[in-house]
Write an enzyme that holds these catalytic residues in place. Sequence first.
Site, PDB file in Angstrom:
ATOM      1  N   CYS A 122     -65.296  26.016  68.301  1.00 44.33           N
ATOM      2  CA  CYS A 122     -66.140  26.998  68.979  1.00 44.33           C
ATOM      3  C   CYS A 122     -67.593  26.873  68.534  1.00 44.33           C
ATOM      4  CB  CYS A 122     -65.607  28.401  68.653  1.00 44.33           C
ATOM      5  SG  CYS A 122     -66.722  29.736  69.127  1.00 44.33           S
ATOM      6  N   GLU A 149     -76.434  35.222  73.743  1.00 50.16           N
ATOM      7  CA  GLU A 149     -76.195  34.801  75.113  1.00 50.16           C
ATOM      8  C   GLU A 149     -75.297  35.797  75.834  1.00 50.16           C
ATOM      9  OE1 GLU A 149     -76.828  30.076  75.049  1.00 50.16           O
ATOM     10  OE2 GLU A 149     -74.997  30.792  74.153  1.00 50.16           O
ATOM     11  N   CYS A 198     -66.198  29.374  77.841  1.00 50.56           N
ATOM     12  CA  CYS A 198     -65.674  29.946  76.604  1.00 50.56           C
ATOM     13  C   CYS A 198     -66.007  29.043  75.433  1.00 50.56           C
ATOM     14  CB  CYS A 198     -64.156  30.020  76.670  1.00 50.56           C
ATOM     15  SG  CYS A 198     -63.563  31.128  77.903  1.00 50.56           S
ATOM     16  N   CYS A 253     -70.880  33.855  64.220  1.00 52.25           N
ATOM     17  CA  CYS A 253     -69.545  34.402  63.953  1.00 52.25           C
ATOM     18  C   CYS A 253     -69.082  33.888  62.600  1.00 52.25           C
ATOM     19  CB  CYS A 253     -68.558  33.982  65.037  1.00 52.25           C
ATOM     20  SG  CYS A 253     -66.908  34.699  64.803  1.00 52.25           S
ATOM     21  N   GLY A 263     -69.385  35.953  68.839  1.00 54.26           N
ATOM     22  CA  GLY A 263     -68.961  36.879  67.801  1.00 54.26           C
ATOM     23  C   GLY A 263     -67.537  37.384  67.920  1.00 54.26           C
ATOM     24  N   GLU A 264     -67.100  38.016  66.839  1.00 50.52           N
ATOM     25  CA  GLU A 264     -65.757  38.602  66.777  1.00 50.52           C
ATOM     26  C   GLU A 264     -65.922  40.122  66.896  1.00 50.52           C
ATOM     27  OE1 GLU A 264     -62.516  38.009  66.826  1.00 50.52           O
ATOM     28  OE2 GLU A 264     -62.244  40.130  66.379  1.00 50.52           O
ATOM     29  N   ASN A 312     -63.286  23.475  76.097  1.00 55.97           N
ATOM     30  CA  ASN A 312     -64.617  23.109  76.577  1.00 55.97           C
ATOM     31  C   ASN A 312     -65.317  22.319  75.478  1.00 55.97           C
ATOM     32  OD1 ASN A 312     -64.481  24.530  79.074  1.00 55.97           O
ATOM     33  ND2 ASN A 312     -64.827  26.445  77.977  1.00 55.97           N
ATOM     34  N   CYS A 337     -63.884  29.189  63.729  1.00 63.59           N
ATOM     35  CA  CYS A 337     -62.955  28.342  64.499  1.00 63.59           C
ATOM     36  C   CYS A 337     -63.660  27.006  64.789  1.00 63.59           C
ATOM     37  CB  CYS A 337     -62.540  29.034  65.790  1.00 63.59           C
ATOM     38  SG  CYS A 337     -61.866  30.677  65.502  1.00 63.59           S
ATOM     39  N   CYS A 366     -70.095  39.016  80.479  1.00 66.74           N
ATOM     40  CA  CYS A 366     -69.479  38.553  79.237  1.00 66.74           C
ATOM     41  C   CYS A 366     -70.542  38.699  78.147  1.00 66.74           C
ATOM     42  CB  CYS A 366     -69.045  37.099  79.399  1.00 66.74           C
ATOM     43  SG  CYS A 366     -68.415  36.368  77.884  1.00 66.74           S
ATOM     44  N   SER A 378     -61.662  40.611  73.249  1.00 63.31           N
ATOM     45  CA  SER A 378     -60.953  39.414  72.785  1.00 63.31           C
ATOM     46  C   SER A 378     -61.156  39.273  71.283  1.00 63.31           C
ATOM     47  CB  SER A 378     -61.507  38.189  73.517  1.00 63.31           C
ATOM     48  OG  SER A 378     -60.835  37.018  73.102  1.00 63.31           O
ATOM     49  N   SER A 380     -56.474  35.761  70.379  1.00 62.98           N
ATOM     50  CA  SER A 380     -56.579  34.305  70.445  1.00 62.98           C
ATOM     51  C   SER A 380     -55.640  33.674  69.415  1.00 62.98           C
ATOM     52  CB  SER A 380     -58.021  33.885  70.149  1.00 62.98           C
ATOM     53  OG  SER A 380     -58.885  34.460  71.119  1.00 62.98           O
ATOM     54  N   LEU A 381     -54.694  32.899  69.870  1.00 61.02           N
ATOM     55  CA  LEU A 381     -53.702  32.325  68.948  1.00 61.02           C
ATOM     56  C   LEU A 381     -53.960  30.847  68.650  1.00 61.02           C
ATOM     57  CD1 LEU A 381     -50.246  33.824  70.036  1.00 61.02           C
ATOM     58  CD2 LEU A 381     -51.645  34.438  68.063  1.00 61.02           C
TER      59      LEU A 381
HETATM   60  N1  SAH Z   1     -64.109  36.022  68.830  1.00 62.03           N
HETATM   61  C1  SAH Z   1     -63.285  36.383  69.915  1.00 62.03           C
HETATM   62  C2  SAH Z   1     -64.038  36.441  71.232  1.00 62.03           C
HETATM   63  C3  SAH Z   1     -65.053  35.376  71.520  1.00 62.03           C
HETATM   64  S1  SAH Z   1     -64.409  33.763  71.799  1.00 62.03           S
HETATM   65  C4  SAH Z   1     -62.078  35.450  70.006  1.00 62.03           C
HETATM   66  O1  SAH Z   1     -62.069  34.440  69.325  1.00 62.03           O
HETATM   67  O2  SAH Z   1     -61.156  35.780  70.733  1.00 62.03           O
HETATM   68  C5  SAH Z   1     -63.676  33.928  73.424  1.00 62.03           C
HETATM   69  C6  SAH Z   1     -62.544  32.960  73.703  1.00 62.03           C
HETATM   70  O3  SAH Z   1     -63.037  31.615  73.824  1.00 62.03           O
HETATM   71  C7  SAH Z   1     -61.494  32.899  72.603  1.00 62.03           C
HETATM   72  O4  SAH Z   1     -60.215  32.994  73.150  1.00 62.03           O
HETATM   73  C8  SAH Z   1     -61.735  31.553  71.987  1.00 62.03           C
HETATM   74  O5  SAH Z   1     -60.610  31.046  71.347  1.00 62.03           O
HETATM   75  C9  SAH Z   1     -62.170  30.726  73.168  1.00 62.03           C
HETATM   76  N2  SAH Z   1     -62.874  29.503  72.812  1.00 62.03           N
HETATM   77  C10 SAH Z   1     -63.696  29.310  71.772  1.00 62.03           C
HETATM   78  N3  SAH Z   1     -64.188  28.051  71.782  1.00 62.03           N
HETATM   79  C11 SAH Z   1     -63.669  27.439  72.876  1.00 62.03           C
HETATM   80  C12 SAH Z   1     -63.821  26.133  73.443  1.00 62.03           C
HETATM   81  N4  SAH Z   1     -64.629  25.234  72.905  1.00 62.03           N
HETATM   82  N5  SAH Z   1     -63.162  25.865  74.576  1.00 62.03           N
HETATM   83  C13 SAH Z   1     -62.365  26.796  75.147  1.00 62.03           C
HETATM   84  N6  SAH Z   1     -62.181  28.032  74.670  1.00 62.03           N
HETATM   85  C14 SAH Z   1     -62.832  28.356  73.531  1.00 62.03           C
HETATM   86 FE1  SF4 Z   2     -65.660  33.489  66.361  1.00 58.92          FE
HETATM   87 FE2  SF4 Z   2     -64.092  33.717  68.523  1.00 58.92          FE
HETATM   88 FE3  SF4 Z   2     -65.613  31.540  68.132  1.00 58.92          FE
HETATM   89 FE4  SF4 Z   2     -63.498  31.943  66.585  1.00 58.92          FE
HETATM   90  S1  SF4 Z   2     -63.488  31.582  68.797  1.00 58.92           S
HETATM   91  S2  SF4 Z   2     -65.539  31.319  65.882  1.00 58.92           S
HETATM   92  S3  SF4 Z   2     -63.547  34.143  66.376  1.00 58.92           S
HETATM   93  S4  SF4 Z   2     -66.338  33.589  68.481  1.00 58.92           S
END
Ligand code: SAH
Ligand code: SF4
Length: 348
Positions: free
Chosen positions: A119, A92, A337, A112, A163-164, A294, A116, A105, A195, A218-219
């Site tokens: 996500c 996407e 996101c 991935c 993806g990462e 989200n 997480c 984006c 990111s 991303s913390l």
């Molecule tokens: N893998 C990388 C980049 C892709 S995710 C990363 O994790 O940073 C992009 C951003 O979306 C990250 O900051 C992630 O923590 C955030 N994200 C993932 N799932 C989400 C959700 N369900 N709601 C809001 N932000 C989310």
């Molecule tokens: Fe991968 Fe980023 Fe989603 Fe975590 S938030 S699963 S690192 S895409």
Amino acid sequence: MSLIGQSFEQLEETLVADGLSRAHGLPLFKALHQDLESAPEERESLSPPLRRWLRNRGGAPGCAPRLSEETASEDGWTRKYLLELKGQTEVEVVLMGFPGRFTACISTQEGCAMGCVFCATGQMGFRRHLSVEEIVAQVHYVEREVRRRHDDRIRNIVLMGMGEPLHNFEGSIHALEILTDTRGLNIGPQRVTISTVGHVPGILRLARHPKRYNLVVSLHGSTDEERQAIVPVNRKWPLGEVLEACREYGSLKKQRIFFAWTLIEGVNDSMAHARRLAELLEGLDAHVNLIPLNPTDQFSGEQPGQEGVAAFQKELRKAGLPSTVRQRRGIDVAAGCGQLRSRASCSG
Ligand code: SAH
Ligand code: SF4
């Protein structure tokens, strides 16, 4: 190797290896990346030997993604494209923005491996890394869209799709080299944002890379225990190591680092969390991006209400830490996101 996945220098080498002059490199690179010619072999302005060479190679400059599905948000300013790449891979790409500041984006992996829990991409698991040409082709796709629909161009690129990006370091960084080349699409490195979940070796490698891209780490958690519960790779790269890598990045690059914090009600949205976050980032030139959670299929958490978000932000401000609440964009088309997930995986 496909032509659009080659840097300027690689393209020159390819030409030379095939007995052509290096001088053909510039017009060809421009045709591929500026004019976005899908059939450069037919372009009159390219020299006959170059066109002949292209025809002999079968013409095609590289992977041309096929559109599987397109969705637009109600306000029309966010569009999500599900693109089919080679081998039934679907990724996407999200286009968002307004005239003069369109942002692409893009995805760097199918799925991935980081897992997480909140996500959608993490929920589908890891399929494969995308190649350089597949990453470049996503930007080309949306650039053509922006030109056609708005007579405008892509100004910003964010590696925040599926993806990462630092897990696919070679693919991501090489693609950015091509996309930021002034002889091609010429996206300024300062308009590129990577990111990462906190991929420590990747951050350290990026710190030594000559280009200055924006970095978001991303913390989402302020202690190892808390972060581990929602970001499983914290076991591999614990908070302390992530922040140490960030300090090294900050001091080598002399650059502000952004930190993403997905706000989940009752999980990481208390005032104590805000204070601990501020303590963690003390001494760093840091800016926090707050992203209210989200919704995704496999995670039942909720985002805090508006007051909760505002209170969290206020607490950070009190501690001297600047932050922005990320605009809610494209939620109605699941392009927000963490909501990106290919259709193939939904049915599979
Ligand atoms: N893998 C990388 C980049 C892709 S995710 C990363 O994790 O940073 C992009 C951003 O979306 C990250 O900051 C992630 O923590 C955030 N994200 C993932 N799932 C989400 C959700 N369900 N709601 C809001 N932000 C989310
Ligand atoms: Fe991968 Fe980023 Fe989603 Fe975590 S938030 S699963 S690192 S895409």
